[in-house]
Design a protein around this motif. Structure first.
Motif, mmCIF file in Angstrom:
data_model
loop_
_atom_site.group_PDB
_atom_site.id
_atom_site.type_symbol
_atom_site.label_atom_id
_atom_site.label_comp_id
_atom_site.label_asym_id
_atom_site.label_seq_id
_atom_site.Cartn_x
_atom_site.Cartn_y
_atom_site.Cartn_z
ATOM 1 N N ALA A 163 -7.235 -7.140 -3.473
ATOM 2 C CA ALA A 163 -7.637 -7.514 -4.835
ATOM 3 C C ALA A 163 -7.684 -9.043 -4.980
ATOM 4 O O ALA A 163 -8.629 -9.590 -5.563
ATOM 5 N N TYR A 164 -6.684 -9.735 -4.439
ATOM 6 C CA TYR A 164 -6.694 -11.202 -4.530
ATOM 7 C C TYR A 164 -7.827 -11.790 -3.681
ATOM 8 O O TYR A 164 -8.498 -12.725 -4.099
ATOM 9 N N ALA A 165 -8.058 -11.230 -2.492
ATOM 10 C CA ALA A 165 -9.159 -11.723 -1.651
ATOM 11 C C ALA A 165 -10.479 -11.573 -2.387
ATOM 12 O O ALA A 165 -11.342 -12.461 -2.334
ATOM 13 N N ASP A 218 3.240 -5.959 3.111
ATOM 14 C CA ASP A 218 2.958 -4.518 3.200
ATOM 15 C C ASP A 218 2.244 -4.016 1.939
ATOM 16 O O ASP A 218 2.362 -2.849 1.590
ATOM 17 N N ASN A 219 1.512 -4.927 1.274
ATOM 18 C CA ASN A 219 0.776 -4.555 0.054
ATOM 19 C C ASN A 219 -0.726 -4.837 0.241
ATOM 20 O O ASN A 219 -1.270 -5.794 -0.306
ATOM 21 N N PRO A 220 -1.397 -4.001 1.064
ATOM 22 C CA PRO A 220 -2.813 -4.269 1.340
ATOM 23 C C PRO A 220 -3.694 -4.211 0.096
ATOM 24 O O PRO A 220 -4.716 -4.902 0.019
ATOM 25 N N THR A 221 -3.294 -3.401 -0.890
ATOM 26 C CA THR A 221 -4.102 -3.306 -2.113
ATOM 27 C C THR A 221 -4.136 -4.649 -2.835
ATOM 28 O O THR A 221 -5.210 -5.137 -3.228
ATOM 29 N N ALA A 222 -2.961 -5.252 -3.015
ATOM 30 C CA ALA A 222 -2.923 -6.540 -3.704
ATOM 31 C C ALA A 222 -3.626 -7.608 -2.878
ATOM 32 O O ALA A 222 -4.364 -8.444 -3.421
ATOM 33 N N TYR A 241 -0.559 -6.940 -12.628
ATOM 34 C CA TYR A 241 -0.070 -5.556 -12.583
ATOM 35 C C TYR A 241 -0.990 -4.680 -13.437
ATOM 36 O O TYR A 241 -1.215 -4.982 -14.605
ATOM 37 N N VAL A 242 -1.469 -3.585 -12.842
ATOM 38 C CA VAL A 242 -2.379 -2.671 -13.546
ATOM 39 C C VAL A 242 -1.822 -1.250 -13.426
ATOM 40 O O VAL A 242 -1.368 -0.841 -12.336
ATOM 41 N N ALA A 243 -1.861 -0.509 -14.522
ATOM 42 C CA ALA A 243 -1.337 0.862 -14.532
ATOM 43 C C ALA A 243 -2.037 1.705 -13.465
ATOM 44 O O ALA A 243 -3.258 1.604 -13.263
HETATM 45 C C1 COA Z 1 -3.519 -5.194 -7.208
HETATM 46 C C2 COA Z 1 -3.936 -4.584 -8.553
HETATM 47 C C3 COA Z 1 -3.485 -5.542 -9.653
HETATM 48 C C4 COA Z 1 -5.470 -4.454 -8.596
HETATM 49 O O1 COA Z 1 -5.843 -3.981 -9.897
HETATM 50 P P1 COA Z 1 -7.219 -3.171 -10.201
HETATM 51 O O2 COA Z 1 -7.461 -3.226 -11.648
HETATM 52 O O3 COA Z 1 -7.152 -1.851 -9.547
HETATM 53 O O4 COA Z 1 -8.305 -4.076 -9.431
HETATM 54 P P2 COA Z 1 -9.892 -4.087 -9.729
HETATM 55 O O5 COA Z 1 -10.354 -2.707 -10.090
HETATM 56 O O6 COA Z 1 -10.201 -5.181 -10.683
HETATM 57 O O7 COA Z 1 -10.451 -4.436 -8.292
HETATM 58 C C5 COA Z 1 -11.094 -5.658 -8.005
HETATM 59 C C6 COA Z 1 -11.429 -5.677 -6.524
HETATM 60 O O8 COA Z 1 -10.214 -5.778 -5.744
HETATM 61 C C7 COA Z 1 -10.374 -5.044 -4.524
HETATM 62 N N1 COA Z 1 -9.443 -3.905 -4.521
HETATM 63 C C8 COA Z 1 -8.636 -3.494 -5.540
HETATM 64 N N2 COA Z 1 -7.899 -2.424 -5.157
HETATM 65 C C9 COA Z 1 -8.236 -2.163 -3.868
HETATM 66 C C10 COA Z 1 -7.829 -1.193 -2.912
HETATM 67 N N3 COA Z 1 -6.914 -0.254 -3.230
HETATM 68 N N4 COA Z 1 -8.377 -1.246 -1.681
HETATM 69 C C11 COA Z 1 -9.299 -2.173 -1.345
HETATM 70 N N5 COA Z 1 -9.754 -3.110 -2.225
HETATM 71 C C12 COA Z 1 -9.220 -3.110 -3.452
HETATM 72 C C13 COA Z 1 -11.817 -4.520 -4.520
HETATM 73 O O9 COA Z 1 -12.625 -5.535 -3.921
HETATM 74 C C14 COA Z 1 -12.091 -4.407 -6.016
HETATM 75 O O10 COA Z 1 -13.464 -4.432 -6.318
HETATM 76 P P3 COA Z 1 -14.295 -3.030 -6.244
HETATM 77 O O11 COA Z 1 -13.479 -1.969 -6.920
HETATM 78 O O12 COA Z 1 -15.575 -3.382 -6.959
HETATM 79 O O13 COA Z 1 -14.469 -2.753 -4.777
HETATM 80 C C15 COA Z 1 -3.311 -3.170 -8.740
HETATM 81 O O14 COA Z 1 -3.600 -2.391 -7.611
HETATM 82 C C16 COA Z 1 -1.811 -3.182 -8.964
HETATM 83 O O15 COA Z 1 -1.347 -3.369 -10.089
HETATM 84 N N6 COA Z 1 -1.012 -2.957 -7.893
HETATM 85 C C17 COA Z 1 0.455 -2.881 -8.032
HETATM 86 C C18 COA Z 1 1.045 -4.209 -8.434
HETATM 87 C C19 COA Z 1 0.799 -5.279 -7.392
HETATM 88 O O16 COA Z 1 0.873 -5.044 -6.198
HETATM 89 N N7 COA Z 1 0.529 -6.495 -7.904
HETATM 90 C C20 COA Z 1 0.371 -7.663 -7.087
HETATM 91 C C21 COA Z 1 1.651 -8.424 -7.072
HETATM 92 S S1 COA Z 1 1.293 -10.164 -7.361
#
Ligand code: COA
Length: 171
Positions: free
Chosen positions: A139-141, A132-136, A95-97
């Protein structure tokens, strides 16, 4: 630590981090982001959770250097502490702010957690992500996790069901 555009450190969580951890999580819940939690956590509940965190687990916080604010956290717990067949598997959450996203906070947390998890004897990491969480999912991929399955209608929010995607990564 990997490249990041935010001046921060990653360290083990302590019970005194509870309010900061809860603030990150509660803002994500309040914003209606697609996570499994649907009700806020109290700092007191979070304090207990950190204090009683499994000994083999890994709980990291990302702390902004200039003001000491917690901007993200990541926990990894044994998949099923009482079943030894699963001892090598950890379950992770990240989880990131909202105002600190896409600056490498999660990337730094993952790097630190992978290293600590290996030291603790974990061999693979597993988690569930809402479909439905494409961002996560992205990020995991980006950290080498592969999609290995999907549980249909796994989460229910009121009368709405959501699938969850299973991802894993070998350490
Ligand atoms: C998922 C989450 C933890 C990612 O945190 P973050 O600090 O923004 O991620 P990073 O900046 O380290 O990103 C690492 C890589 O992930 C991918 N990525 C992260 N956010 C992305 C987005 N919105 N769209 C596409 N790719 C994404 C990218 O490949 C990114 O590398 P890049 O920025 O060099 O392209 C954050 O969006 C979050 O807290 N979301 C809400 C909570 C959640 O859904 N947690 C997962 C539940 S287990």
């Amino acid at each position: 630590m990997p490249e990041t555009s935010l001046d921060m450190i990653v360290r083990d969580a302590r019970p005194d981090d509870a309010a900061g951890v809860a603030a990150v999580l509660n803002a994500i819940i309040a914003a209606g982001e697609p996570v499994a939690f649907d009700a806020p956590l109290t700092a007191e509940a979070e304090r207990l959770y950190i204090a009683e965190f499994p000994e083999r687990g890994v709980f990291h916080v990302a702390v902004r250097q200039d003001d000491g604010v917690i901007v993200g956290f990541q926990s990894l717990e044994p998949f099923a502490a009482s079943i030894h067949a699963f001892d090598h598997v950890g379950v992770i959450g990240t989880y990131v702010a909202g105002d600190c996203r896409r600056r490498g906070v999660a990337r730094c947390l993952f790097a630190a957690t992978f290293e600590a998890a290996r030291r603790q004897g974990f061999e693979k990491i597993f988690t569930y992500i809402r479909a439905d969480n494409p961002t996560a999912l992205a990020a995991y991929a980006s950290q080498g996790f592969e999609v290995v399955g999907r549980a249909r209608r796994q989460a229910r929010f009121g009368d709405r069901y959501v699938d969850e995607v299973f991802v894993e990564r070998f350490l």
